[in-house]
Design an enzyme around this catalytic site. Sequence first.
Site, short mmCIF file in Angstrom:
data_model
loop_
_atom_site.label_atom_id
_atom_site.label_comp_id
_atom_site.label_asym_id
_atom_site.label_seq_id
_atom_site.Cartn_x
_atom_site.Cartn_y
_atom_site.Cartn_z
N HIS A 156 8.64 -7.43 -14.76
CA HIS A 156 7.31 -7.80 -15.56
C HIS A 156 6.21 -7.29 -14.56
O HIS A 156 6.10 -6.89 -13.21
CB HIS A 156 7.07 -9.01 -15.82
CG HIS A 156 7.20 -10.21 -14.78
ND1 HIS A 156 8.52 -10.62 -14.02
CD2 HIS A 156 6.20 -10.79 -14.11
CE1 HIS A 156 7.91 -11.46 -12.96
NE2 HIS A 156 6.81 -11.44 -13.33
N TYR A 174 -1.58 -16.46 -7.16
CA TYR A 174 -0.14 -16.38 -8.09
C TYR A 174 0.18 -14.80 -8.32
O TYR A 174 1.30 -14.60 -8.30
CB TYR A 174 -0.50 -16.91 -9.49
CG TYR A 174 0.68 -16.99 -10.44
CD1 TYR A 174 1.74 -17.66 -10.29
CD2 TYR A 174 0.50 -16.08 -11.46
CE1 TYR A 174 2.73 -17.75 -11.14
CE2 TYR A 174 1.68 -15.82 -12.40
CZ TYR A 174 2.70 -16.84 -12.13
OH TYR A 174 3.63 -16.94 -13.13
N GLN A 228 4.21 -12.66 -6.69
CA GLN A 228 5.17 -12.53 -7.71
C GLN A 228 6.58 -12.03 -7.21
O GLN A 228 7.53 -12.38 -7.85
CB GLN A 228 4.72 -11.23 -8.55
CG GLN A 228 3.75 -11.71 -9.56
CD GLN A 228 4.17 -12.98 -10.42
OE1 GLN A 228 5.39 -12.66 -11.00
NE2 GLN A 228 3.67 -14.19 -10.20
#
Length: 133
Positions: free
Chosen positions: A60, A126, A130
């Site tokens: 992703h 954040y 990842q």
Amino acid sequence: MEVHNGRGYVYSIQYHLVWCVKYRRKIINSYIEKSLLEVFYKISKDNGFSIIECNTDKDHVHLLVDCSPQHYIPDVIKALKGVSARLLMKQYGEELRKQLWGGHLWNPLYFVATVSENTQQQIINYIKRQKEK
């Protein structure tokens, strides 16, 4: 958060964007990621928005983008996903088609959230984390 001036307006608009590889296949390795990020930054430059932060994991992508009020977010995502898929399939097609039958790189769904000055640093951190488990 940076405040921008337009013709007759002042704005600060950031979005957190996330989407996945089709079938959640773990195909984003180091050299595909390098190509992908280059493509994303070129698309953003060509379309007049900026990428504040960008990172991937194997299946992703996360981006924090800064746009003007004239940017329609589905068009921004369409440009990022469409152009990147076309160029990556052209460059790494044989390798990618082994795992992605049907020729589609990205899942058609995506996540989008607006970002405020109170949450911007949290989202940047954040996105940076990842690859950490």
